[in-house]
Scaffold this motif. Structure first.
Motif, PDB file in Angstrom:
ATOM      1  N   HIS A  65     -48.100  45.034   5.240  1.00 27.79           N
ATOM      2  CA  HIS A  65     -49.498  44.607   5.505  1.00 27.79           C
ATOM      3  C   HIS A  65     -50.543  45.399   4.764  1.00 27.79           C
ATOM      4  O   HIS A  65     -50.472  46.426   4.092  1.00 27.79           O
ATOM      5  CB  HIS A  65     -49.838  45.075   6.964  1.00 27.79           C
ATOM      6  CG  HIS A  65     -49.068  44.259   7.932  1.00 27.79           C
ATOM      7  ND1 HIS A  65     -49.140  42.820   8.221  1.00 27.79           N
ATOM      8  CD2 HIS A  65     -48.076  44.549   9.028  1.00 27.79           C
ATOM      9  CE1 HIS A  65     -48.280  42.395   9.032  1.00 27.79           C
ATOM     10  NE2 HIS A  65     -47.698  43.481   9.369  1.00 27.79           N
ATOM     11  N   ALA A  66     -51.988  44.970   4.704  1.00 29.09           N
ATOM     12  CA  ALA A  66     -53.159  45.568   4.061  1.00 29.09           C
ATOM     13  C   ALA A  66     -54.055  45.764   4.933  1.00 29.09           C
ATOM     14  O   ALA A  66     -54.245  44.772   5.598  1.00 29.09           O
ATOM     15  CB  ALA A  66     -53.496  44.482   2.791  1.00 29.09           C
ATOM     16  N   VAL A  67     -54.304  46.942   5.286  1.00 26.69           N
ATOM     17  CA  VAL A  67     -55.288  47.127   6.466  1.00 26.69           C
ATOM     18  C   VAL A  67     -56.558  48.116   5.765  1.00 26.69           C
ATOM     19  O   VAL A  67     -56.507  49.060   5.193  1.00 26.69           O
ATOM     20  CB  VAL A  67     -54.659  48.262   7.464  1.00 26.69           C
ATOM     21  CG1 VAL A  67     -55.494  48.325   8.600  1.00 26.69           C
ATOM     22  CG2 VAL A  67     -53.404  47.506   7.945  1.00 26.69           C
ATOM     23  N   LEU A  68     -57.474  47.837   6.216  1.00 30.72           N
ATOM     24  CA  LEU A  68     -58.902  48.138   5.981  1.00 30.72           C
ATOM     25  C   LEU A  68     -59.088  49.359   6.747  1.00 30.72           C
ATOM     26  O   LEU A  68     -59.255  49.336   8.074  1.00 30.72           O
ATOM     27  CB  LEU A  68     -59.952  47.247   6.001  1.00 30.72           C
ATOM     28  CG  LEU A  68     -61.442  47.978   5.612  1.00 30.72           C
ATOM     29  CD1 LEU A  68     -62.158  46.635   4.822  1.00 30.72           C
ATOM     30  CD2 LEU A  68     -62.208  48.366   6.536  1.00 30.72           C
ATOM     31  N   GLY A  71     -48.735  41.902   2.529  1.00 34.42           N
ATOM     32  CA  GLY A  71     -49.422  42.962   1.904  1.00 34.42           C
ATOM     33  C   GLY A  71     -49.099  43.232   0.625  1.00 34.42           C
ATOM     34  O   GLY A  71     -50.053  43.662  -0.064  1.00 34.42           O
ATOM     35  N   LEU A  72     -47.978  43.092  -0.052  1.00 40.02           N
ATOM     36  CA  LEU A  72     -47.485  43.330  -1.136  1.00 40.02           C
ATOM     37  C   LEU A  72     -48.279  42.423  -2.144  1.00 40.02           C
ATOM     38  O   LEU A  72     -48.621  42.541  -3.284  1.00 40.02           O
ATOM     39  CB  LEU A  72     -46.220  43.480  -1.620  1.00 40.02           C
ATOM     40  CG  LEU A  72     -45.321  44.568  -0.884  1.00 40.02           C
ATOM     41  CD1 LEU A  72     -43.934  44.751  -1.032  1.00 40.02           C
ATOM     42  CD2 LEU A  72     -46.035  45.963  -1.108  1.00 40.02           C
ATOM     43  N   ARG A  73     -48.172  41.016  -1.758  1.00 40.65           N
ATOM     44  CA  ARG A  73     -48.976  40.214  -2.438  1.00 40.65           C
ATOM     45  C   ARG A  73     -50.417  40.489  -2.713  1.00 40.65           C
ATOM     46  O   ARG A  73     -51.170  40.037  -3.528  1.00 40.65           O
ATOM     47  CB  ARG A  73     -48.521  38.517  -1.814  1.00 40.65           C
ATOM     48  CG  ARG A  73     -47.046  38.156  -2.300  1.00 40.65           C
ATOM     49  CD  ARG A  73     -47.164  37.904  -3.828  1.00 40.65           C
ATOM     50  NE  ARG A  73     -45.613  37.814  -4.160  1.00 40.65           N
ATOM     51  CZ  ARG A  73     -45.291  36.806  -5.005  1.00 40.65           C
ATOM     52  NH1 ARG A  73     -45.971  35.804  -5.401  1.00 40.65           N
ATOM     53  NH2 ARG A  73     -44.274  36.905  -5.398  1.00 40.65           N
ATOM     54  N   ALA A 106     -57.744  46.054  15.153  1.00 38.07           N
ATOM     55  CA  ALA A 106     -56.599  45.050  14.810  1.00 38.07           C
ATOM     56  C   ALA A 106     -57.486  44.092  14.062  1.00 38.07           C
ATOM     57  O   ALA A 106     -56.787  43.443  12.957  1.00 38.07           O
ATOM     58  CB  ALA A 106     -56.146  44.168  16.058  1.00 38.07           C
ATOM     59  N   ALA A 107     -58.812  43.813  14.124  1.00 41.50           N
ATOM     60  CA  ALA A 107     -59.366  42.887  13.160  1.00 41.50           C
ATOM     61  C   ALA A 107     -59.597  43.389  11.633  1.00 41.50           C
ATOM     62  O   ALA A 107     -59.861  42.618  10.871  1.00 41.50           O
ATOM     63  CB  ALA A 107     -60.766  42.808  13.702  1.00 41.50           C
ATOM     64  N   ASN A 108     -59.171  44.735  11.493  1.00 44.43           N
ATOM     65  CA  ASN A 108     -59.103  45.292   9.993  1.00 44.43           C
ATOM     66  C   ASN A 108     -57.884  44.873   9.325  1.00 44.43           C
ATOM     67  O   ASN A 108     -57.982  45.355   8.065  1.00 44.43           O
ATOM     68  CB  ASN A 108     -59.193  46.662  10.354  1.00 44.43           C
ATOM     69  CG  ASN A 108     -60.629  47.189  10.539  1.00 44.43           C
ATOM     70  OD1 ASN A 108     -61.360  46.288  11.226  1.00 44.43           O
ATOM     71  ND2 ASN A 108     -60.990  48.425  10.362  1.00 44.43           N
ATOM     72  N   LEU A 109     -57.206  44.021   9.755  1.00 47.68           N
ATOM     73  CA  LEU A 109     -55.876  43.515   9.119  1.00 47.68           C
ATOM     74  C   LEU A 109     -56.324  42.495   8.038  1.00 47.68           C
ATOM     75  O   LEU A 109     -56.901  41.372   8.523  1.00 47.68           O
ATOM     76  CB  LEU A 109     -54.871  43.075  10.081  1.00 47.68           C
ATOM     77  CG  LEU A 109     -53.311  42.616   9.675  1.00 47.68           C
ATOM     78  CD1 LEU A 109     -52.545  43.792   9.170  1.00 47.68           C
ATOM     79  CD2 LEU A 109     -52.564  42.026  10.687  1.00 47.68           C
TER      80      LEU A 109
END
Ligand SMILES: Cc1cc2nc3c(=O)[nH]c(=O)nc-3n(C[C@H](O)[C@H](O)[C@H](O)COP(=O)(O)OP(=O)(O)OC[C@H]3O[C@@H](n4cnc5c(N)ncnc54)[C@H](O)[C@@H]3O)c2cc1C
Length: 387
Positions: A174-177, A221-223, A213-216
């Motif tokens: 995943h990518a998370v802010l 994630g790697l792409r 959770a809305a920061n996902l």
């Protein structure tokens, strides 16, 4: 005649008055040149690529190549600090929810802020699929834990994008802010880097770091990271162009004062051949950056850009630009440093710093061994045989 871009014009003035004037120490490991970053914000060009709908100037990657080459002519560390937020803002603009984009990109544009990306880890190295940082969900909250080896701008970032593995399914990334002031986002240290010292790169720990959770971001994630790297790799290549131009001009200045066989070095045939070769290489480096940037700008204009980039991942033109400019830039830096004789190996000559700065282009966002392998597996092996 086409008009020069307004930001490019402002950047040229900034480079002359702030970077080439000798007013600031741009090679210090104890202090970051924050006043230089603030002076850049006063040009109105900070984060020049942010989309207009969020209050940015909306500049494309092609003009960004010229902006970054100009900045790097003045100082590569300043250039890096000022453009590397692009990696995380690209990920957010492509894969963030509307609320997330409106909230964070608007604030970044209004506050002339910085963003950072936390991907690299000591153990995993470039094998990002071995990322050990985890993200787990508890109700409406995401919790991040782990250690990130290198991250530029994190100590003063408005937000960071963290690449993490799902704690529940190790095949999910995943990518998370994460907002910069989140408790548990901890800067361990600033690295003593050999070049680019006008930028700050940090080792970071995520300790029970909690965000909504809305920061996902939406997607693998790697792409998502690869989609962002398509832009920043081109600007790392453009940094090498600016550095190479500075080196070429420094050689010309030196050759006017140095005498060989009773004549200025500038009139020597061996010197002329070297400088001609350097200029040819710089022209090809610049062309490769522009080609890659144009491809990226065309994709960004498509309505299906996010989905296209998730499928495509790394763009060949961006990888090639970074590899080629890193290698050609390094050859130019080495050749030029020899031209200055023993003087070039002292701190009295600026060439040593330029050599140290140039080294970064081949190392970061994938070293050449890693990128050669990426080109082989993604573009050389026939599609039917790719794993
Ligand atoms: C100044 C600076 C700023 C940075 N900023 C950031 C940032 O903002 N965010 C971030 O996430 N990271 C950042 N980084 C990290 C940077 O992108 C990585 O250091 C770089 O990509 C190299 O990866 P690595 O350090 O994991 O080394 P590795 O890739 O592990 O390389 C170590 C060695 O292993 C070899 N190797 C690795 N893979 C292979 C392979 N497949 N085949 C053969 N040999 C291989 C390499 O050639 C090399 O010799 C920064 C680094 C620096 C120095």
């Amino acid at each position: 005649m086409p008009q020069e871009d307004d930001c490019l014009r402002a950047v040229k003035d900034f480079v002359r008055t702030e970077l080439l004037s000798g007013k600031h120490d741009l090679d210090s490991l104890t202090t970051l040149p924050m006043p230089v970053y603030e002076a850049f914000a006063e040009t109105g060009c900070a984060n020049w690529w942010l989309p207009k709908e969020y209050g940015g100037a909306g500049k494309g990657l092609e003009v960004s190549v010229d902006i970054v080459a100009e900045l790097a002519y003045g100082d590569a560390g300043v250039a890096f600090a000022l453009f590397i937020s692009l990696l995380s803002t690209t990920a957010l603009a492509l894969y963030g929810s509307d609320d997330l984009k409106t909230g964070y990109l608007t604030a970044l544009a209004a506050g002339n802020g910085f963003a950072a990306t936390l991907a690299s880890e000591h153990e995993a190295g470039s094998e990002l699929s071995r990322t050990a940082t985890t993200v787990r969900r508890e109700g409406d909250t995401l919790i991040l834990d782990g250690h990130k080896a290198f991250s530029t701008n994190t100590a003063f970032a408005h937000f960071v994008i963290v690449i993490a593995r799902s704690a529940d399914n190790e095949k999910d990334y995943h990518a998370v802010l994460v907002p910069g002031d989140t408790p548990g986002l901890l800067v361990d240290k600033r690295w003593n880097v050999i070049g680019l010292r006008a930028s700050g790169t940090y080792q970071v720990t995520l300790d029970n770091c909690r965000v909504p959770a809305a920061n996902l971001l939406e997607g693998h994630g790697l792409r998502i990271l690869e989609a962002g790297l398509n832009t920043s790799r081109v600007l790392i290549a453009a940094t090498a162009v600016g550095l190479a131009r500075r080196i070429r001009d420094l050689c010309m200045d030196y050759a006017k004062t140095k005498t060989v066989k009773g004549a200025p070095l500038a009139r020597n045939d061996v010197f002329a051949a070297k400088l001609g070769q350097i200029d040819m290489q710089i022209a090809v480096m610049h062309d490769q950056c522009r080609t890659a940037a144009r491809e990226q700008d065309e994709i960004a204009a498509r309505p299906d850009a996010p989905a296209h980039l998730l499928r495509q991942g790394a763009l060949k033109s961006a990888v090639v630009a970074k590899m080629f400019c890193g290698q050609a830039g390094w050859r130019i830096a080495c050749e030029a440093s020899e031209m200055f004789g023993g003087y070039g190996y002292t701190d009295e000559s600026p060439i040593g710093k330029l050599v140290r700065d140039m080294r970064f282009a081949s190392l970061i966002e994938g070293g050449d061994d890693v990128l050669r392998q990426l080109l082989y597996t993604r573009f050389v092996i026939p599609p039917a045989k790719r794993s």
